[in-house]
Design a protein around this motif. Structure first.
Motif, mmCIF file in Angstrom:
data_model
loop_
_atom_site.group_PDB
_atom_site.id
_atom_site.type_symbol
_atom_site.label_atom_id
_atom_site.label_comp_id
_atom_site.label_asym_id
_atom_site.label_seq_id
_atom_site.Cartn_x
_atom_site.Cartn_y
_atom_site.Cartn_z
ATOM 1 N N ARG A 23 19.686 33.704 64.262
ATOM 2 C CA ARG A 23 20.146 34.897 64.993
ATOM 3 C C ARG A 23 20.640 35.919 63.981
ATOM 4 N N SER A 24 20.647 37.168 64.367
ATOM 5 C CA SER A 24 21.169 38.199 63.473
ATOM 6 C C SER A 24 22.699 38.160 63.508
ATOM 7 N N PRO A 25 23.324 38.596 62.415
ATOM 8 C CA PRO A 25 24.790 38.703 62.431
ATOM 9 C C PRO A 25 25.288 39.585 63.571
ATOM 10 N N GLU A 26 24.522 40.619 63.915
ATOM 11 C CA GLU A 26 24.907 41.512 65.009
ATOM 12 C C GLU A 26 24.943 40.759 66.338
ATOM 13 N N ASP A 27 23.958 39.869 66.561
ATOM 14 C CA ASP A 27 23.959 39.052 67.784
ATOM 15 C C ASP A 27 25.240 38.233 67.881
ATOM 16 N N LEU A 28 25.644 37.672 66.746
ATOM 17 C CA LEU A 28 26.841 36.830 66.749
ATOM 18 C C LEU A 28 28.124 37.656 66.858
ATOM 19 N N ARG A 29 28.100 38.868 66.343
ATOM 20 C CA ARG A 29 29.271 39.743 66.522
ATOM 21 C C ARG A 29 29.388 40.153 67.988
ATOM 22 N N ASP A 30 28.247 40.457 68.601
ATOM 23 C CA ASP A 30 28.249 40.867 70.009
ATOM 24 C C ASP A 30 28.644 39.722 70.928
ATOM 25 N N GLN A 31 28.212 38.504 70.595
ATOM 26 C CA GLN A 31 28.526 37.318 71.399
ATOM 27 C C GLN A 31 28.937 36.204 70.433
ATOM 28 N N PRO A 32 30.246 36.168 70.062
ATOM 29 C CA PRO A 32 30.698 35.213 69.053
ATOM 30 C C PRO A 32 30.823 33.765 69.537
ATOM 31 N N VAL A 33 30.703 33.538 70.838
ATOM 32 C CA VAL A 33 30.815 32.170 71.351
ATOM 33 C C VAL A 33 29.539 31.413 70.994
ATOM 34 N N LEU A 34 29.683 30.375 70.187
ATOM 35 C CA LEU A 34 28.527 29.652 69.674
ATOM 36 C C LEU A 34 27.688 29.010 70.770
ATOM 37 N N ALA A 35 28.323 28.546 71.828
ATOM 38 C CA ALA A 35 27.601 27.897 72.927
ATOM 39 C C ALA A 35 26.639 28.858 73.623
ATOM 40 N N ALA A 36 26.837 30.151 73.462
ATOM 41 C CA ALA A 36 25.947 31.135 74.073
ATOM 42 C C ALA A 36 24.625 31.231 73.313
#
Length: 83
Positions: A23-36
């Protein structure tokens, strides 16, 4: 990978997790919950190995598995580094 500031640690953790998940870092910033994302036991162990190796630390497995967000994981790494 041995970032020394809290900002460096956070950026490195984000890079590792985004790489492991594809995933992109931006995806993880937008949705930081790992289970998502596709966070499963294999992704978790891969991230754990990369973080421990890259930072030269050991993380408690129970605490690592309790981390639900990239921020939680960053806090664990920072604490292990004495930050």
């Amino acid at each position: 990978m041995n970032g020394t500031t809290s900002e460096d640690i956070g950026a490195t953790v984000l890079d590792v997790v985004s790489d492991v998940l594809g995933r992109s870092p931006e995806d993880l910033r937008d949705q930081p919950v790992l289970a998502a994302h596709d966070w499963d036991s294999i992704a978790s162990l891969e991230a754990l190995a990369q973080l421990e190796s890259g930072f030269g630390i050991r993380l408690e497995l129970r605490d690592f598995h309790a981390a639900r967000t990239v921020g939680d994981m960053t806090a664990l790494v920072a604490a292990a580094l004495g930050h």
